[in-house]
Design a protein around this motif. Structure first.
Motif, PDB file in Angstrom:
ATOM      1  N   GLY A  55       0.792  -1.223   0.000  1.00  0.00           N
ATOM      2  CA  GLY A  55       0.000   0.000   0.000  1.00  0.00           C
ATOM      3  C   GLY A  55       0.820   1.267   0.000  1.00  0.00           C
ATOM      4  N   THR A  56       1.994   1.219   0.634  1.00  0.00           N
ATOM      5  CA  THR A  56       2.807   2.429   0.725  1.00  0.00           C
ATOM      6  C   THR A  56       3.961   2.453  -0.266  1.00  0.00           C
ATOM      7  OG1 THR A  56       4.203   1.463   2.443  1.00  0.00           O
ATOM      8  CG2 THR A  56       2.267   2.718   3.165  1.00  0.00           C
ATOM      9  N   GLY A  57       4.235   1.326  -0.888  1.00  0.00           N
ATOM     10  CA  GLY A  57       5.320   1.264  -1.864  1.00  0.00           C
ATOM     11  C   GLY A  57       6.702   1.211  -1.239  1.00  0.00           C
ATOM     12  N   GLN A  58       6.801   0.858   0.010  1.00  0.00           N
ATOM     13  CA  GLN A  58       8.096   0.772   0.680  1.00  0.00           C
ATOM     14  C   GLN A  58       8.605  -0.666   0.586  1.00  0.00           C
ATOM     15  OE1 GLN A  58       7.917   2.394   4.608  1.00  0.00           O
ATOM     16  NE2 GLN A  58       6.916   4.268   3.924  1.00  0.00           N
ATOM     17  N   ARG A  59       9.557  -0.878  -0.293  1.00  0.00           N
ATOM     18  CA  ARG A  59      10.018  -2.229  -0.606  1.00  0.00           C
ATOM     19  C   ARG A  59      10.750  -2.906   0.547  1.00  0.00           C
ATOM     20  NH1 ARG A  59       9.045  -3.117  -5.858  1.00  0.00           N
ATOM     21  NH2 ARG A  59       9.028  -1.350  -7.277  1.00  0.00           N
ATOM     22  N   HIS A  60      11.367  -2.148   1.434  1.00  0.00           N
ATOM     23  CA  HIS A  60      12.100  -2.769   2.532  1.00  0.00           C
ATOM     24  C   HIS A  60      11.164  -3.519   3.487  1.00  0.00           C
ATOM     25  CE1 HIS A  60      10.919   1.138   4.217  1.00  0.00           C
ATOM     26  NE2 HIS A  60      10.970   0.539   5.393  1.00  0.00           N
ATOM     27  N   LEU A  61       9.885  -3.169   3.477  1.00  0.00           N
ATOM     28  CA  LEU A  61       8.940  -3.888   4.330  1.00  0.00           C
ATOM     29  C   LEU A  61       8.657  -5.298   3.808  1.00  0.00           C
ATOM     30  CD1 LEU A  61       6.414  -1.105   5.367  1.00  0.00           C
ATOM     31  CD2 LEU A  61       8.172  -2.198   6.741  1.00  0.00           C
ATOM     32  N   TYR A  62       8.878  -5.523   2.510  1.00  0.00           N
ATOM     33  CA  TYR A  62       8.752  -6.890   1.991  1.00  0.00           C
ATOM     34  C   TYR A  62       9.829  -7.795   2.605  1.00  0.00           C
ATOM     35  CZ  TYR A  62       5.464  -5.417  -1.630  1.00  0.00           C
ATOM     36  OH  TYR A  62       4.365  -4.945  -2.294  1.00  0.00           O
ATOM     37  N   VAL A  63      11.014  -7.246   2.783  1.00  0.00           N
ATOM     38  CA  VAL A  63      12.086  -8.011   3.429  1.00  0.00           C
ATOM     39  C   VAL A  63      11.694  -8.322   4.875  1.00  0.00           C
ATOM     40  CG1 VAL A  63      14.519  -7.972   4.123  1.00  0.00           C
ATOM     41  CG2 VAL A  63      13.829  -7.007   1.925  1.00  0.00           C
ATOM     42  N   SER A  64      11.143  -7.332   5.560  1.00  0.00           N
ATOM     43  CA  SER A  64      10.673  -7.545   6.935  1.00  0.00           C
ATOM     44  C   SER A  64       9.591  -8.604   6.989  1.00  0.00           C
ATOM     45  CB  SER A  64      10.107  -6.242   7.501  1.00  0.00           C
ATOM     46  OG  SER A  64      11.053  -5.560   8.215  1.00  0.00           O
ATOM     47  N   ALA A  65       8.669  -8.566   6.036  1.00  0.00           N
ATOM     48  CA  ALA A  65       7.597  -9.561   5.999  1.00  0.00           C
ATOM     49  C   ALA A  65       8.169 -10.956   5.755  1.00  0.00           C
ATOM     50  CB  ALA A  65       6.579  -9.197   4.925  1.00  0.00           C
ATOM     51  N   GLY A  66       9.147 -11.061   4.865  1.00  0.00           N
ATOM     52  CA  GLY A  66       9.764 -12.359   4.589  1.00  0.00           C
ATOM     53  C   GLY A  66      10.503 -12.913   5.787  1.00  0.00           C
ATOM     54  N   ILE A  67      11.281 -12.064   6.447  1.00  0.00           N
ATOM     55  CA  ILE A  67      12.006 -12.503   7.644  1.00  0.00           C
ATOM     56  C   ILE A  67      11.025 -12.885   8.745  1.00  0.00           C
ATOM     57  CG2 ILE A  67      13.551 -11.718   9.490  1.00  0.00           C
ATOM     58  CD1 ILE A  67      15.002 -10.045   7.347  1.00  0.00           C
ATOM     59  N   SER A  68       9.966 -12.099   8.879  1.00  0.00           N
ATOM     60  CA  SER A  68       8.948 -12.393   9.887  1.00  0.00           C
ATOM     61  C   SER A  68       8.284 -13.737   9.602  1.00  0.00           C
ATOM     62  CB  SER A  68       7.908 -11.271   9.909  1.00  0.00           C
ATOM     63  OG  SER A  68       6.908 -11.539  10.825  1.00  0.00           O
ATOM     64  N   PHE A  69       7.998 -14.011   8.330  1.00  0.00           N
ATOM     65  CA  PHE A  69       7.387 -15.295   7.979  1.00  0.00           C
ATOM     66  C   PHE A  69       8.319 -16.456   8.320  1.00  0.00           C
ATOM     67  CE2 PHE A  69       6.577 -18.782   5.025  1.00  0.00           C
ATOM     68  CZ  PHE A  69       5.246 -19.037   5.307  1.00  0.00           C
ATOM     69  N   VAL A  70       9.571 -16.340   7.928  1.00  0.00           N
ATOM     70  CA  VAL A  70      10.515 -17.433   8.166  1.00  0.00           C
ATOM     71  C   VAL A  70      10.695 -17.674   9.661  1.00  0.00           C
ATOM     72  CG1 VAL A  70      12.946 -18.093   7.942  1.00  0.00           C
ATOM     73  CG2 VAL A  70      11.721 -17.187   5.972  1.00  0.00           C
ATOM     74  N   LEU A  71      10.830 -16.600  10.436  1.00  0.00           N
ATOM     75  CA  LEU A  71      11.096 -16.762  11.861  1.00  0.00           C
ATOM     76  C   LEU A  71       9.853 -17.091  12.675  1.00  0.00           C
ATOM     77  CD1 LEU A  71      13.694 -13.934  12.567  1.00  0.00           C
ATOM     78  CD2 LEU A  71      14.088 -16.396  12.423  1.00  0.00           C
ATOM     79  N   LYS A  72       8.781 -16.320  12.485  1.00  0.00           N
ATOM     80  CA  LYS A  72       7.622 -16.409  13.377  1.00  0.00           C
ATOM     81  C   LYS A  72       6.601 -17.462  12.971  1.00  0.00           C
ATOM     82  CE  LYS A  72       8.019 -11.604  14.653  1.00  0.00           C
ATOM     83  NZ  LYS A  72       8.402 -11.793  16.031  1.00  0.00           N
ATOM     84  N   VAL A  73       6.561 -17.785  11.695  1.00  0.00           N
ATOM     85  CA  VAL A  73       5.567 -18.757  11.243  1.00  0.00           C
ATOM     86  C   VAL A  73       6.183 -20.143  11.061  1.00  0.00           C
ATOM     87  CG1 VAL A  73       3.877 -19.265   9.427  1.00  0.00           C
ATOM     88  CG2 VAL A  73       4.259 -16.913  10.135  1.00  0.00           C
ATOM     89  N   VAL A  74       7.463 -20.188  10.695  1.00  0.00           N
ATOM     90  CA  VAL A  74       8.083 -21.475  10.407  1.00  0.00           C
ATOM     91  C   VAL A  74       9.084 -21.892  11.487  1.00  0.00           C
ATOM     92  CG1 VAL A  74       9.449 -22.769   8.724  1.00  0.00           C
ATOM     93  CG2 VAL A  74       7.773 -21.109   7.923  1.00  0.00           C
TER      94      VAL A  74
END
Length: 175
Positions: A55-74
């Protein structure tokens, strides 16, 4: 909600889900179910971070989302499941106070959090400024879960859930 963008509506939906999962974790007495709820909360956090990035176009948050998925979900749920199997811990979690009293205290904490976040939310310029109260309530409920449990594993899960609430506040309220 006609003036609210679609991505902000999704963030609000995921914020409500995050709060609901915090209440579910607060009332859960089985360790395995508590770990699964923590993983679901991590997934909601990951989705909200990805939606904020989109929504905001801030690409660095995609990296945060990916790291969050790997750590917190898996990773963390797998480590906790392995730890429970290794220690042969499949017991119910003993709370210091019963579930109805815990829920009442949780509701009071949610009301307190929303009232505490109200002046800050009114000054915010982001679209999803209502999520600050939900994030603060999630932190408070996680803290309540930490202090009302006797065993170490549910306390650790409460601490990790508290970090989820803080991360949600950082990404959704400030972008």
């Amino acid at each position: 909600m006609a003036g609210v963008p679609l991505y902000a509506q999704f963030i609000n939906l995921l914020a409500a889900l995050l709060l609901l999962l915090a209440f579910a974790m607060l009332t859960q007495r089985r360790v395995l179910s508590l770990i699964n709820l923590f993983a679901a909360q991590g997934l909601a956090l990951t989705l909200s971070t990805a939606i904020v990035a989109w929504g905001t176009g801030q690409r660095h948050l995609y990296v945060s989302a990916g790291i969050s998925f790997v750590l917190k979900v898996v990773a963390l749920p797998l480590i906790l499941h392995r730890l429970i199997r290794k220690l042969d811990v499949r017991w119910d979690v003993e709370g210091l106070i019963n579930v109805p009293t815990t829920m009442l205290i949780g509701i009071v904490l949610v009301v307190f959090s929303f009232n505490l976040a109200l002046p800050i939310s009114q000054l915010a310029t982001t679209v999803s400024r209502a999520t600050l109260g939900i994030a603060m309530a999630s932190v408070m409920l996680s803290f309540l879960m930490m202090i009302t449990r006797r065993k170490a594993i549910p306390q650790v899960i409460g601490f990790l859930s508290m970090e989820n609430g803080l991360f949600f506040a950082a990404t959704s309220a400030t972008y």
